[in-house]
Design a protein around this motif. Structure first.
Motif, short mmCIF file in Angstrom:
data_model
loop_
_atom_site.label_atom_id
_atom_site.label_comp_id
_atom_site.label_asym_id
_atom_site.label_seq_id
_atom_site.Cartn_x
_atom_site.Cartn_y
_atom_site.Cartn_z
N ILE A 210 0.83 -1.20 0.00
CA ILE A 210 0.00 0.00 0.00
C ILE A 210 0.87 1.26 0.00
O ILE A 210 1.88 1.32 0.71
N PRO A 211 0.56 2.27 -0.82
CA PRO A 211 1.39 3.48 -0.88
C PRO A 211 1.36 4.25 0.44
O PRO A 211 0.29 4.44 1.04
N VAL A 212 2.53 4.69 0.89
CA VAL A 212 2.62 5.44 2.15
C VAL A 212 3.14 6.86 1.94
O VAL A 212 3.09 7.68 2.88
N ARG A 213 3.65 7.17 0.76
CA ARG A 213 4.21 8.50 0.53
C ARG A 213 3.14 9.58 0.74
O ARG A 213 2.03 9.49 0.23
N GLY A 214 3.51 10.57 1.55
CA GLY A 214 2.60 11.67 1.82
C GLY A 214 1.52 11.38 2.84
O GLY A 214 0.69 12.25 3.12
N ARG A 215 1.54 10.17 3.44
CA ARG A 215 0.49 9.78 4.38
C ARG A 215 0.92 9.99 5.82
O ARG A 215 2.10 9.88 6.16
#
Length: 301
Positions: A210-215
């Motif tokens: 799952i994408p985590v960049r910017g989260r």
């Protein structure tokens, strides 16, 4: 006579919250430690005929070895004095993680400690016990009234209130059950990492897809003990572009320098339930424990 809830001074705040939630009187157990480390316990009843027929003992089993002796002394003494029903509220339940012999000759503590507690008490209530290879608490503690509650939903609600569209991540597959429940309560996205453990303080973490960049990411688990799993996961998440990493945990064990290890890895806020007294306590469990205790007492008659 109305049941009485007994507690020790180091857990007075959480115990009194529970007594109020369940509508019970509360009394403190006086504890004196002799120079040789033996214990002398004194119950708050001047005469044997002042003891109620039902006693509730509140004792969270972090630092468990002395506390298990306390439970033995309190329960056996109470039975000798005519107490008919004994209920243990142990928000943290020790010795549940050693649920099989990982190496030849190892003692499986889970069922041994479970049987010990079942001999002393008529009912046991706990929160998020580490039941990885069994489905129900009564498989470890052979009692009809062995009740496992969860703090995950309350933590999920807290996270949703404290962070904008946060992403919940578990540090390993074992955390899946708690992360899923918390995510459902808070309406949050979630996933879990893959962990390879090489020792108590030596772990490797592989992030989920799952994408985590910017989260804004919140790590979540049932127990934070040495802090190394959380620390490695936090480092990996920040390196992958997470803007922040916080921690939500049911049981804030934080042995030794564990909290410093977590903070050094970049974890910001730490939120825990009050199952174990700790500076990070943000979620009182008395409302859930109180409801459960009332049901258990009614069932015992």
């Amino acid at each position: 006579m109305t049941p009485v809830l007994l507690y020790c001074d180091d857990e007075s705040a959480a115990a009194r919250r529970l007594a109020e939630a369940a509508g019970l009187e509360a009394g403190v157990v006086a504890c004196h430690r002799f120079p040789d480390r033996e214990l002398r316990l004194t119950l708050p009843f001047p005469r044997a005929d002042a003891l109620p027929r039902t006693l509730v003992v509140y004792r969270s089993l972090d630092r468990p070895n002395d506390k298990l002796v306390e439970l033995l002394l309190i329960a056996r003494h109470a039975r000798r004095q005519g107490v008919r029903r004994l209920v243990l509220v142990a928000p943290y339940l020790a010795y549940m993680r050693q649920d099989k012999a990982f190496h030849p000759g190892e003692i499986v503590s889970q069922t041994l400690i479970g049987a010990f507690l079942a001999e002393l008490f008529d009912a046991v209530i706990t929160v998020d016990p580490h039941l990885h290879r069994i489905e129900r608490l009564d498989q470890a503690i052979p009692l009809a009234q062995a009740l496992a509650l969860s703090g995950a939903s309350r933590l999920g609600e807290l996270v949703a209130a404290r962070r904008e569209d946060p992403l919940l991540i578990g540090p390993d597959a074992e955390a899946y059950q708690w992360v899923r429940e918390a995510a459902a309560a808070g309406g949050l996205a979630f996933d879990v990492c893959h962990k390879t453990r090489r020792g108590d303080r030596d772990v490797a973490i592989e992030l989920p897809g799952i994408p985590v960049r910017g989260r804004q990411v919140v790590l979540m688990d049932d127990v934070a003990s040495t802090g190394h799993s959380v620390a490695r996961a936090a480092e990996a998440l920040l390196a992958a572009g997470a803007v922040s990493v916080d921690l939500a945990v049911t049981h804030a064990l934080f042995a030794g320098d564990a909290l410093a290890v977590v903070e050094a890895a970049g974890v910001g806020e730490v939120w825990s339930t009050d199952c174990i007294a700790h500076a990070s306590n943000a979620v009182p469990m008395a409302p859930l424990l109180g409801q459960a205790l009332v049901r258990v007492l009614a069932g015992l008659g």
